[in-house]
Design a protein around this motif. Structure first.
Motif: not given
Length: 277
Positions: A136-156
């Motif tokens: 999945l390197l060189n794909s939108y999945t690799a760029l997006v998936a690790p950040f799909s959950i934001s603990v900062f967003g949950i806290f905010l």
């Protein structure tokens, strides 16, 4: 009614103006350099106003030496997908922790606080290996998936939802709404200031992110704006700093415009997340 111009107010305005000038100085210098040719940039004299305006030539180089529309499109796609996934995950999680009573609430709160302390750099190597194994390197999945959950967003959102009156949610339950319906029809429409504030944080962070794209992307077709500037500098621009500053200006301008358009909502969201219900 205008306030009287007292000595204290003059001092505060002068201090704020000085702070704004310090923070804006790099951007002002970038705009100035984007309009200069090579000889003027490396001259001994320092002038913010170019002697010979080279904006057209520098912006033409910036737009033609790399696929600038593709870089901007990739930035919009990646930041948009990340933001949508983060909001879809963070809003229900924050609502459950703020308004529902269950035994694991304290544990989840501790997990959120712990997650705020873990940077992406700590998980970069195992994530890279996982995406490599999955091809999945060189794909939108690799760029997006690790950040799909934001603990900062949950806290905010958690802080924002705590300030919302419980009576509003009880009334929705009396009307027969499910918890999912309450989130979609009651919570989200009232949470736009917080969503806007979080969107500014999220988009700015991921639009400017160079670390993770540099790891998972080697194909310029998937390059994000900061990575595209790096390719531009390394492969094409050389020491052509006028064109490089023009490219950087093109990439940063959408963020500046977006923030100016959303600044009122941004301030509302930040202010209201500090309230306690």
């Amino acid at each position: 009614m205008t306030q009287p111009l007292t000595l204290g107010r003059v001092f505060r305005l002068a201090l704020l103006s000085l702070g704004a000038l310090i923070f804006l100085a790099p951007y002002i210098f970038m705009i100035s350099t984007a309009g200069k040719d090579q000889s003027e940039i490396f001259s001994a004299s320092l002038s913010l106003i170019p002697q010979h305006f080279a904006y057209m030539a520098n912006f033409t180089k910036a737009l033609t030496r790399v696929s600038m529309p593709n870089l901007l499109l990739n930035g919009v796609i990646v930041c948009g997908l990340i933001l949508v996934l983060q909001v879809v995950v963070a809003v229900p999680c924050a609502y459950a922790m703020a308004k529902l009573k269950f035994g694991a609430a304290r544990i989840l709160m501790a997990a959120v606080m712990l997650g705020l302390l873990v940077p992406i750099h700590a998980a970069a190597l195992p994530l890279y290996v996982a995406f490599d194994k999955l091809a999945l390197l060189n794909s939108y999945t690799a760029l997006v998936a690790p950040f799909s959950i934001s603990v900062f967003g949950i806290f905010l959102f958690l802080q924002f939802f705590r300030a919302m009156p419980d009576d509003l949610i009880h009334a929705a339950r009396l009307d027969g709404m499910s918890e999912a319906g309450i989130v979609a029809r009651v919570i989200v429409p009232n949470a736009w200031p917080a969503v806007t504030a979080f969107a500014i944080f999220s988009v700015v962070a991921h639009w400017n992110d160079l670390f993770w794209p540099l790891i998972v992307v080697t194909n310029q077709s998937y390059a994000t704006p900061p990575l595209g500037v790096l390719f531009f500098l390394a492969a094409e621009a050389g020491d052509d700093y006028g064109a490089l500053m023009a490219a950087t200006l093109i990439i940063t301008l959408p963020l500046v415009i977006a923030f100016l358009l959303a600044q009122k909502r941004f301030v509302e969201g930040i202010t209201m997340t500090g309230l306690k219900g």
